[in-house]
Design a protein around this motif. Structure first.
Motif, PDB file in Angstrom:
ATOM      1  N   GLN A  24       2.453   1.907  -3.343  1.00  0.00           N
ATOM      2  CA  GLN A  24       1.454   2.332  -4.325  1.00  0.00           C
ATOM      3  C   GLN A  24       0.831   3.683  -3.982  1.00  0.00           C
ATOM      4  O   GLN A  24      -0.034   4.169  -4.704  1.00  0.00           O
ATOM      5  CB  GLN A  24       0.345   1.273  -4.426  1.00  0.00           C
ATOM      6  CG  GLN A  24       0.817  -0.047  -4.985  1.00  0.00           C
ATOM      7  CD  GLN A  24      -0.249  -1.138  -4.874  1.00  0.00           C
ATOM      8  OE1 GLN A  24      -1.413  -0.876  -4.631  1.00  0.00           O
ATOM      9  NE2 GLN A  24       0.178  -2.388  -5.053  1.00  0.00           N
ATOM     10  N   LEU A  48      -1.056   4.333  -1.383  1.00  0.00           N
ATOM     11  CA  LEU A  48      -2.390   4.150  -0.804  1.00  0.00           C
ATOM     12  C   LEU A  48      -2.410   4.258   0.714  1.00  0.00           C
ATOM     13  O   LEU A  48      -3.484   4.282   1.315  1.00  0.00           O
ATOM     14  CB  LEU A  48      -2.959   2.782  -1.222  1.00  0.00           C
ATOM     15  CG  LEU A  48      -3.102   2.549  -2.721  1.00  0.00           C
ATOM     16  CD1 LEU A  48      -3.482   1.100  -3.011  1.00  0.00           C
ATOM     17  CD2 LEU A  48      -4.131   3.502  -3.303  1.00  0.00           C
ATOM     18  N   LEU A  49      -1.243   4.304   1.334  1.00  0.00           N
ATOM     19  CA  LEU A  49      -1.152   4.359   2.788  1.00  0.00           C
ATOM     20  C   LEU A  49      -0.794   5.787   3.202  1.00  0.00           C
ATOM     21  O   LEU A  49       0.191   6.339   2.713  1.00  0.00           O
ATOM     22  CB  LEU A  49      -0.071   3.386   3.285  1.00  0.00           C
ATOM     23  CG  LEU A  49       0.072   3.204   4.779  1.00  0.00           C
ATOM     24  CD1 LEU A  49      -1.155   2.513   5.355  1.00  0.00           C
ATOM     25  CD2 LEU A  49       1.312   2.371   5.094  1.00  0.00           C
ATOM     26  N   PHE A  72       0.837  -1.204   0.000  1.00  0.00           N
ATOM     27  CA  PHE A  72       0.000   0.000   0.000  1.00  0.00           C
ATOM     28  C   PHE A  72       0.868   1.250   0.000  1.00  0.00           C
ATOM     29  O   PHE A  72       0.589   2.217  -0.713  1.00  0.00           O
ATOM     30  CB  PHE A  72      -0.930   0.026   1.212  1.00  0.00           C
ATOM     31  CG  PHE A  72      -2.063  -0.970   1.177  1.00  0.00           C
ATOM     32  CD1 PHE A  72      -2.428  -1.636   0.022  1.00  0.00           C
ATOM     33  CD2 PHE A  72      -2.776  -1.242   2.334  1.00  0.00           C
ATOM     34  CE1 PHE A  72      -3.466  -2.550  -0.003  1.00  0.00           C
ATOM     35  CE2 PHE A  72      -3.823  -2.152   2.328  1.00  0.00           C
ATOM     36  CZ  PHE A  72      -4.172  -2.797   1.163  1.00  0.00           C
TER      37      PHE A  72
END
Length: 191
Positions: free
Chosen positions: A33, A35-36, A30
């Motif tokens: 990418q 996303l975190l 994540f």
């Protein structure tokens, strides 16, 4: 994003060996990418820390997917914001720090260990999150929470359950009916 938008903690009870490393692996994906959110991730379990270090020292046994991450120059069991909290004082400090963080702590069913301290400090907070990622046996604190208890006993105190509870069943290592039947079918004699 639920808890990070409110400045609260995300608590993940996990078994120290394999489950914790799976969580770190996924959180690392994540993070790579984007996303975190950029918040600290604490691994707060001396046993899980030692197990993670053993995994890291044995990269030659990683599967193809993990090897591909290594080939890209990343460690699949690390990320820039991952902190190992071995000492009791480091563990205590997590709940003294304001703001969001992801806290991965043992015990997976919330019955013992450092997870109980994190539940005591965060379970009652509106805006905090509890992510249950595995099977919860009957009678355990984790099971009571999953079943919708309004409060649970932690260190002989009633603690209100106001955190948002998320359950993710895909992490469970327990065999289902078809797995058990397959296992039994290979016996040479009937047990």
């Amino acid at each position: 994003r639920y808890s990070t938008s409110k400045g609260e903690k995300i608590v993940i009870p996990a078994f120290a060996v394999e489950r914790t490393q799976e969580i770190i692996y996924i959180l690392g994906e994540f993070q790579r990418q984007g996303l975190l959110p950029d918040i600290p991730v604490y691994l707060d379990s001396p046993l899980a820390i030692k197990a993670t270090e053993i995994f890291r020292k044995n990269k030659k046994y990683y599967d193809e997917e993990a090897q591909a991450i290594l080939d890209q120059g990343y460690d699949p069991l690390d990320m820039p914001n991952l902190h190992f909290t071995s000492s009791t004082n480091e563990s205590i400090a997590i709940n003294e720090k304001p703001g969001s963080a992801i806290v991965i702590a043992a015990n997976g069913m919330c019955t013992a260990g450092r997870i109980k301290h994190h539940l005591k400090h965060n379970l009652w907070r509106d805006g905090s999150s509890l992510i249950i990622i595995g099977f919860q046996a009957k009678g355990t604190t984790g099971r009571k929470i999953v079943e919708g208890a309004k409060s649970v006993k932690i260190f002989r105190e009633n603690v209100a359950v106001r955190a948002k509870v998320f359950t993710i069943g895909g992490f469970s290592a327990h065999a289902d009916q078809s797995d058990l039947l397959n296992w039994v079918s290979h016996f040479e004699s009937n047990p």
